[in-house]
Design an enzyme around this catalytic site. Structure first.
Site, PDB file in Angstrom:
ATOM      1  N   SER A  27      19.271  39.287  -3.712  1.00 54.29           N
ATOM      2  CA  SER A  27      19.312  40.832  -3.778  1.00 54.29           C
ATOM      3  C   SER A  27      20.886  41.198  -3.059  1.00 54.29           C
ATOM      4  O   SER A  27      21.591  40.184  -1.868  1.00 54.29           O
ATOM      5  CB  SER A  27      18.367  41.475  -2.755  1.00 54.29           C
TER       6      SER A  27
ATOM      7  N   ASN B 146      14.243  45.553  -3.845  1.00 55.79           N
ATOM      8  CA  ASN B 146      13.744  44.996  -2.814  1.00 55.79           C
ATOM      9  C   ASN B 146      14.116  45.624  -1.392  1.00 55.79           C
ATOM     10  O   ASN B 146      14.209  46.303  -0.898  1.00 55.79           O
ATOM     11  CB  ASN B 146      14.210  44.108  -2.640  1.00 55.79           C
TER      12      ASN B 146
ATOM     13  N   CYS C  74      13.211  43.201   2.676  1.00 58.43           N
ATOM     14  CA  CYS C  74      12.706  41.988   2.996  1.00 58.43           C
ATOM     15  C   CYS C  74      12.273  42.064   4.814  1.00 58.43           C
ATOM     16  O   CYS C  74      12.548  42.788   5.264  1.00 58.43           O
ATOM     17  CB  CYS C  74      14.568  41.846   3.197  1.00 58.43           C
TER      18      CYS C  74
ATOM     19  N   GLY D  86       4.964  34.035  -5.777  1.00 55.84           N
ATOM     20  CA  GLY D  86       4.542  33.122  -4.386  1.00 55.84           C
ATOM     21  C   GLY D  86       3.845  32.612  -4.956  1.00 55.84           C
ATOM     22  O   GLY D  86       2.763  32.262  -4.751  1.00 55.84           O
ATOM     23  N   GLY D  87       4.456  31.400  -4.270  1.00 60.49           N
ATOM     24  CA  GLY D  87       3.721  29.913  -4.669  1.00 60.49           C
ATOM     25  C   GLY D  87       3.955  29.457  -6.112  1.00 60.49           C
ATOM     26  O   GLY D  87       3.283  28.229  -5.819  1.00 60.49           O
TER      27      GLY D  87
HETATM   28  C1  DHB Z   1      15.862  37.805   2.758  1.00 64.03           C
HETATM   29  C2  DHB Z   1      15.430  38.834   2.235  1.00 64.03           C
HETATM   30  C3  DHB Z   1      13.779  38.681   1.561  1.00 64.03           C
HETATM   31  O1  DHB Z   1      13.957  39.679   0.199  1.00 64.03           O
HETATM   32  C4  DHB Z   1      12.701  37.694   1.651  1.00 64.03           C
HETATM   33  O2  DHB Z   1      11.989  37.932   1.275  1.00 64.03           O
HETATM   34  C5  DHB Z   1      13.031  36.683   2.334  1.00 64.03           C
HETATM   35  C6  DHB Z   1      14.427  36.449   3.157  1.00 64.03           C
HETATM   36  C7  DHB Z   1      16.700  37.686   3.628  1.00 64.03           C
HETATM   37  O3  DHB Z   1      18.346  37.715   2.902  1.00 64.03           O
HETATM   38  O4  DHB Z   1      16.816  37.274   4.950  1.00 64.03           O
END
Ligand code: DHB
Length: 261
Positions: free
Chosen positions: A4, A83, A86, A199-200
């Site tokens: 991201s 995103n 996070c 996911g997984g």
């Molecule tokens: C981070 C970002 C995310 O979108 C995630 O799911 C897990 C960690 C991060 O950069 O901390």
């Protein structure tokens, strides 16, 4: 899919930022990235590889979301993934994905300026993911990505301290799969836009399960830690084999099939 990108360069959190657990990994990177502007040259270079490039990005205001979208589309991003989810950054974009009004507003604002399709990546760390998915669809999302990591933590009994410097992190990998699969299933019953399962996924069987739950495609991240970069080709070949052996002509025929009564 890029890591991201945000409106400004960020160093991320201090170490330890990653810890392996039973059934997956926890990470709290803290969204380290060179900033949208700082990444544009690399994005243009990636375009020479002949595969679609999805730019994942985040921001903390509607205006920043719009300027990020414009810049990334301008540099050739074939799709954008917001995103909104996070788990490791307080305040900021952090848990925008927990709020129906913000998700719809941010999605609509990005759609106004984006030249490429917009995916919205949702968080499992909410009470009602279906309501959030509907908000993304109402905002004009071209697809919904379900899901981001699950907020979690690890404590070391000998040091008597949390292991991650950030204390909590996002759980990814096989342990996340049943939760994410449930999210995809529930979202599939509520929206018409395509869903990207996440996911997984580390083998073709995982990918097929997501498709049966209603996903049109899957993303693989942590699977690379277990299987290496070959995982993508292996999953593709495995899906093709499953379709052939079971008499299906296309993945389209299995999307959502497990919902059939
Ligand atoms: C981070 C970002 C995310 O979108 C995630 O799911 C897990 C960690 C991060 O950069 O901390």
């Amino acid at each position: 899919m890029t890591k991201s990108l945000g409106p400004a360069a960020r160093p991320g959190h201090i170490n330890p930022t990653v810890v392996e657990v039973e059934g997956g990994f926890l990470n709290a990177m803290g969204l380290p990235n060179p900033g949208v502007e700082g990444y544009l040259e690399e994005l243009r270079e990636l375009k020479h590889w002949g595969v679609p490039v999805v730019a994942s990005f985040f921001a903390s205001t509607v205006e920043e979301f719009q300027s990020g979208a414009k810049a990334l589309c301008g540099a050739g991003a074939d799709a954008l993934e917001l995103n909104l989810s996070c788990p490791n950054v307080g305040g900021e974009p952090g848990m925008c994905a927990a709020d129906v009004i913000s998700v719809e507003r941010v999605t609509a604002a990005v759609k106004q300026v984006a030249k490429s399709p917009v995916f919205v990546k949702l968080s499992p760390n909410v009470t009602d993911i279906v309501g959030i998915a509907v908000a993304a669809e109402n905002g004009g999302a071209d697809a919904i990505t379900a899901v981001n990591t699950l907020k979690a933590m690890v404590i070391d009994a000998d040091f008597r301290r949390p292991v991650l410097a950030n204390v909590t992190g996002g759980l990814s990998g096989p342990a996340l799969k049943p939760v994410a699969l449930r999210c995809v299933w529930e979202i599939a019953e509520a929206v018409k836009v395509p869903i990207i399962g996440c996911g997984g996924v580390s083998n073709w069987r995982d990918a097929v399960e997501y498709m049966l739950a209603g996903a049109t495609a899957v993303e693989i991240g942590t699977g690379v830690m277990y299987e290496g970069l070959e995982v993508y080709g292996k999953v593709n070949e495995g899906i093709a084999g499953y379709l052939r052996e079971n008499g299906f002509g296309s993945v389209k025929e299995i999307v959502g099939l497990a919902h059939r009564k």
